[in-house]
Scaffold this motif. Structure first.
Motif, PDB file in Angstrom:
ATOM      1  N   ASN A  29       1.923  -5.174   3.316  1.00  0.00           N
ATOM      2  CA  ASN A  29       2.145  -5.366   1.892  1.00  0.00           C
ATOM      3  C   ASN A  29       2.562  -4.099   1.170  1.00  0.00           C
ATOM      4  O   ASN A  29       3.343  -4.157   0.237  1.00  0.00           O
ATOM      5  CB  ASN A  29       0.866  -5.898   1.258  1.00  0.00           C
ATOM      6  CG  ASN A  29       1.022  -7.337   0.929  1.00  0.00           C
ATOM      7  OD1 ASN A  29       0.655  -8.183   1.721  1.00  0.00           O
ATOM      8  ND2 ASN A  29       1.628  -7.633  -0.203  1.00  0.00           N
ATOM      9  N   HIS A  30       2.047  -2.955   1.621  1.00  0.00           N
ATOM     10  CA  HIS A  30       2.399  -1.706   0.942  1.00  0.00           C
ATOM     11  C   HIS A  30       3.880  -1.378   1.068  1.00  0.00           C
ATOM     12  O   HIS A  30       4.557  -1.236   0.056  1.00  0.00           O
ATOM     13  CB  HIS A  30       1.500  -0.574   1.432  1.00  0.00           C
ATOM     14  CG  HIS A  30       0.158  -0.593   0.797  1.00  0.00           C
ATOM     15  ND1 HIS A  30      -0.078  -0.065  -0.443  1.00  0.00           N
ATOM     16  CD2 HIS A  30      -1.016  -1.117   1.200  1.00  0.00           C
ATOM     17  CE1 HIS A  30      -1.338  -0.244  -0.776  1.00  0.00           C
ATOM     18  NE2 HIS A  30      -1.937  -0.888   0.214  1.00  0.00           N
ATOM     19  N   ARG A  57      -1.682 -11.295   6.609  1.00  0.00           N
ATOM     20  CA  ARG A  57      -2.689 -11.853   5.710  1.00  0.00           C
ATOM     21  C   ARG A  57      -3.735 -12.637   6.509  1.00  0.00           C
ATOM     22  O   ARG A  57      -4.937 -12.451   6.331  1.00  0.00           O
ATOM     23  CB  ARG A  57      -2.022 -12.772   4.678  1.00  0.00           C
ATOM     24  CG  ARG A  57      -2.932 -13.226   3.555  1.00  0.00           C
ATOM     25  CD  ARG A  57      -2.261 -14.251   2.668  1.00  0.00           C
ATOM     26  NE  ARG A  57      -0.922 -13.862   2.279  1.00  0.00           N
ATOM     27  CZ  ARG A  57      -0.655 -13.033   1.288  1.00  0.00           C
ATOM     28  NH1 ARG A  57      -1.627 -12.507   0.591  1.00  0.00           N
ATOM     29  NH2 ARG A  57       0.593 -12.714   0.994  1.00  0.00           N
ATOM     30  N   CYS A  78      -7.282   2.020   0.510  1.00  0.00           N
ATOM     31  CA  CYS A  78      -6.273   1.713  -0.504  1.00  0.00           C
ATOM     32  C   CYS A  78      -6.657   2.338  -1.833  1.00  0.00           C
ATOM     33  O   CYS A  78      -5.834   2.896  -2.530  1.00  0.00           O
ATOM     34  CB  CYS A  78      -6.191   0.207  -0.772  1.00  0.00           C
ATOM     35  SG  CYS A  78      -5.239  -0.738   0.380  1.00  0.00           S
ATOM     36  N   THR A 109       6.025  -3.952  -0.898  1.00  0.00           N
ATOM     37  CA  THR A 109       6.088  -3.731  -2.336  1.00  0.00           C
ATOM     38  C   THR A 109       6.924  -2.492  -2.646  1.00  0.00           C
ATOM     39  O   THR A 109       7.699  -2.477  -3.602  1.00  0.00           O
ATOM     40  CB  THR A 109       4.659  -3.582  -2.898  1.00  0.00           C
ATOM     41  OG1 THR A 109       3.822  -4.511  -2.219  1.00  0.00           O
ATOM     42  CG2 THR A 109       4.608  -3.864  -4.363  1.00  0.00           C
ATOM     43  N   ALA A 142      -1.401  -9.051  -2.039  1.00  0.00           N
ATOM     44  CA  ALA A 142      -1.866  -8.535  -0.756  1.00  0.00           C
ATOM     45  C   ALA A 142      -3.001  -9.439  -0.264  1.00  0.00           C
ATOM     46  O   ALA A 142      -3.455 -10.298  -1.015  1.00  0.00           O
ATOM     47  CB  ALA A 142      -2.327  -7.102  -0.930  1.00  0.00           C
ATOM     48  N   CYS A 195      -3.796  -4.070   5.174  1.00  0.00           N
ATOM     49  CA  CYS A 195      -2.699  -4.703   4.435  1.00  0.00           C
ATOM     50  C   CYS A 195      -1.442  -3.874   4.651  1.00  0.00           C
ATOM     51  O   CYS A 195      -0.675  -3.640   3.743  1.00  0.00           O
ATOM     52  CB  CYS A 195      -3.011  -4.885   2.964  1.00  0.00           C
ATOM     53  SG  CYS A 195      -4.221  -3.769   2.288  1.00  0.00           S
ATOM     54  N   LEU A 228      -1.382  -6.413  -5.887  1.00  0.00           N
ATOM     55  CA  LEU A 228      -1.004  -5.026  -5.604  1.00  0.00           C
ATOM     56  C   LEU A 228       0.174  -4.659  -6.495  1.00  0.00           C
ATOM     57  O   LEU A 228       1.168  -5.374  -6.526  1.00  0.00           O
ATOM     58  CB  LEU A 228      -0.616  -4.906  -4.123  1.00  0.00           C
ATOM     59  CG  LEU A 228      -0.045  -3.583  -3.653  1.00  0.00           C
ATOM     60  CD1 LEU A 228      -1.116  -2.505  -3.691  1.00  0.00           C
ATOM     61  CD2 LEU A 228       0.498  -3.703  -2.247  1.00  0.00           C
ATOM     62  N   ASP A 230       4.460 -10.800   6.555  1.00  0.00           N
ATOM     63  CA  ASP A 230       3.417 -10.650   5.547  1.00  0.00           C
ATOM     64  C   ASP A 230       2.297 -11.661   5.746  1.00  0.00           C
ATOM     65  O   ASP A 230       1.112 -11.321   5.661  1.00  0.00           O
ATOM     66  CB  ASP A 230       4.066 -10.842   4.168  1.00  0.00           C
ATOM     67  CG  ASP A 230       3.291 -10.134   3.100  1.00  0.00           C
ATOM     68  OD1 ASP A 230       2.838  -9.013   3.381  1.00  0.00           O
ATOM     69  OD2 ASP A 230       3.141 -10.689   2.010  1.00  0.00           O
TER      70      ASP A 230
END
Lengths: 363, 292
Positions: free
Chosen positions: A70-71, A103, A360, A74, A302, A67, A307, A99
């Motif tokens: 996404n980190h 996914r 994660c 965010t 995510a 992912c 998340l 993104d």
């Protein structure tokens, strides 16, 4: 008398290091389960406070490579909330494109692993081949197959010209029929049915009690997709982009796999919708904005679920505190419900069905 | 000629998933030619003779890795996948990292990349198999190895090894500041600046390329990163940034590049600027011209 079985920490069927201690009875039904973890702990929370914001753009990407968009996505949203920056709409659109590609690729990898664990060789090969369309796309557009390095405070680092848009659409048009065909095959494959239907049951009440998120929740009849419940970025500005997936009610491994397929198909739909009508304008405002003192909490969806980022800054070049709540943290608890009372041989399949991202969770 | 069937066992010592995912893709997708190597995946560590290690070696997994290594029997080959396994990369300064891997076990092949391309991984494993055969036959291991798998190409946009246009660089150290893994180092040596990029700790993120104000630093699409352990510290890109003599005081100074001047003087002809003076002399010169 129970038999103690140890799986891990390093095991060919486990993609990441984790250690299971199971107690099984005569019929190989799991009676007790103990999960030992901490193998992937890299001290991220300490590391991010020792790096400046530009370095953290990349470091947050390395929390988890599946992912990995996404980190930082965010993280930059949290920074922008503190600095009160409004991102150009073209940049928002480009962020969402990146993104959704991640996914789709991440979910396809999980499905490939599922077919790998059930020893459906042909199915696994085809799933990975389909994933290669997306991997090639990421490599040609963003330059790396996993870590795309897209996000930047106030915008994105890349831009799409007409040629690139056509290229993405061409590749996606090749991939879509394959994905749909794969979904049918997963649903009807005899081996998959045997190994996945009625395995790793997570009843809806239990799912609500534990608070699972993402495809795990959608496999148990709950849709708590952050993109719908608390829309952010472009999902808030253009509600027609929000995913229209319906939750599955099987509560088993196959339902979770199907929920992932639904996610992939919606992700591709979102990318196609966006690319047909990409907003014009700047892709970022400034490369190195000033980040004032402040605190922010941001949540996004995510590939594995919700998340949450907490960020505290003091006006200097480095954050003073950063905290994560990752999807696997809640989904992990559900494992104990799923594994207990199931067969020992199903443990790795059940583990895979929550699509665990241990890197994660342990950071 | 006796040959050993290579049996591979993968150990994840705390990787972010990227290398493990890409390793599986390499092993299972035909286009990466992995099947040509006839490598078998071992179920147990005791059967293995080709150990693949990913991750920066966290404190928690170190004792487990050691106990697994004890179960190995000679001859065996160790291949490290990813920047983390070579130098601990981006996680190097953390309290939870005991790596890199070569502190615990002798590594033979390093595959740098974050994550490496499957093509590089396949190439690295191929080199590992070659070394394994050399060990079985008890011949001296050659340090320089030719590329084994042919026909791999990278798209132009691929973010590979970093290179530098030394004539555009002003040694401003932006790349050093934004590099998350400390791969870039600029030092003054004599009357030159040495710009060094260590490929084995670089995470190929392209942050330096994006933030560079003059466009001096760039990614090539070179993905030839599967190297012998002996090249661990020598696989670098070194460029020298020249300094000039000030036309007034004769001191050495770093002249601003045309790229930088064009950014600062958007509407002026930069050829007319008095740009052979060091900053101090330029201040004096400008003050005299404007106020005296």
């Amino acid at each position: 008398m129970g038999k103690t079985i140890k799986i891990g920490p390093f095991h060919p069927e486990l993609e990441e290091s984790v250690y299971f201690k199971l107690v099984a009875d005569k019929n190989s039904i799991v009676q007790e389960v103990e999960i030992v973890n901490g193998f992937i702990h890299r001290g991220m929370e300490s590391l991010v406070t020792n790096r400046n914001f530009m370095q953290n753009l990349i470091l947050t990407e390395r929390v988890c490579s599946l992912c990995s968009n996404n980190h930082p996505f965010t993280f930059v949203m949290a920074v922008e909330k503190i600095a009160n920056i409004k991102v150009p709409s073209r940049a928002e659109a480009l962020r969402v494109v990146a993104d959704e590609i991640k996914r789709a690729a991440s979910n396809l990898f999980n499905l490939a692993m599922l077919s790998h664990l059930t020893h459906s060789y042909e199915l696994m090969k085809d799933t990975l081949e389909t994933r290669e369309y997306l991997q090639d796309l990421k490599e040609t557009i963003w330059g790396n197959r996993m870590d795309m390095s897209v996000n930047l405070f106030t915008g994105v680092k890349y831009d799409l010209d007409a040629k690139k848009v056509v290229h993405i659409l061409e590749k996606l048009n090749l991939a879509i029929p394959k994905i749909k065909e794969l979904q049918k095959r997963f649903e009807n494959d005899e081996i998959i049915k045997q190994r996945c239907v009625g395995v790793g049951i997570l009843p809806t009440e239990k799912a609500l009690e534990i608070g699972v998120t993402g495809p795990v929740a959608r496999g148990s009849g709950i849709n708590n997709d952050v993109r719908v419940k608390a829309p952010y970025s472009l999902y808030a500005l253009r509600p027609e982009l929000q995913p229209r997936t319906k939750p599955r009610n099987g509560c088993d491994v196959l339902s979770r796999a199907m929920a992932r397929f639904d996610d992939i198909i919606e992700a591709v739909r979102i990318i196609k919708d966006l690319l047909s009508d990409l907003p014009r304008g700047k892709t970022y405002l400034e490369k190195r904005p000033h980040i004032p003192e402040g605190e922010a909490v941001v949540r996004t969806e995510a590939p594995r679920g919700e998340l949450i980022y907490y960020l505290k800054t003091d006006g200097s070049q480095k954050p003073i505190r950063m905290r994560w709540k990752v999807p696997t943290y809640t989904n992990w608890e559900a494992l104990k419900v799923m594994i207990l009372g199931d067969k020992v041989e199903n443990v790795t399949i059940i583990l895979n069905s929550i699509d665990p991202c241990i890197s994660c969770t342990e950071r | 000629m006796n040959k050993l069937k290579p049996k591979l066992f993968r150990i994840n010592t705390g990787s972010c998933n990227g290398c493990d995912v890409e390793f599986l893709a390499t092993a299972l997708v035909d286009k990466f030619q992995f099947h040509k190597l006839e490598v078998e995946i071992a179920e147990e560590i005791s059967q293995a003779n080709l150990l693949v290690i990913t991750g920066p070696l966290t404190a928690r997994s170190e004792p487990f890795l050691k106990s697994y290594i004890n179960k190995l029997s000679e001859p065996y080959v160790v291949v490290g996948i990813g920047t983390c396994s070579i130098t601990s990369g981006i996680f190097r300064d953390s309290y939870a990292i005991n790596g890199p891997t070569d502190k615990v076990i002798d590594v033979d092949i390093n595959i740098s990349g974050c994550p490496p391309r499957p093509q590089s991984i396949a190439e690295g494993i191929a080199k590992g198999v070659a070394i394994l055969n050399q060990k079985v036959q008890n011949v001296n291991i050659s340090k320089q190895m030719d590329t084994i798998l042919q026909g791999f190409e990278a798209p132009k946009s691929f973010r590979g090894k970093i290179n530098l246009h030394a004539n555009l660089c002003t040694a401003c150290r932006t790349c050093e500041t934004v590099c998350p893994s400390g791969a870039i180092n600029i030092t003054k040596i004599g009357d030159k600046y040495e710009h060094k990029v260590w490929h084995n700790t670089c995470c190929f993120c392209g942050n330096c390329v994006f933030f560079c104000p003059t466009g001096a630093i760039y990614n090539t699409n070179d993905f030839d990163t599967a190297k012998h352990q002996d090249e661990k510290y020598s696989d670098t890109n070194i460029s020298y940034i020249k300094t000039d003599n000030c036309s007034s005081c004769n001191k050495r100074y770093k002249k601003p590049t045309t790229g930088l001047l064009k950014k600062a003087y958007i509407n002026d002809d930069i050829n007319k600027l008095n740009n052979n003076l060091c900053p101090e002399c330029r201040k004096k010169e400008n003050f005299t011209r404007m106020y005296l």
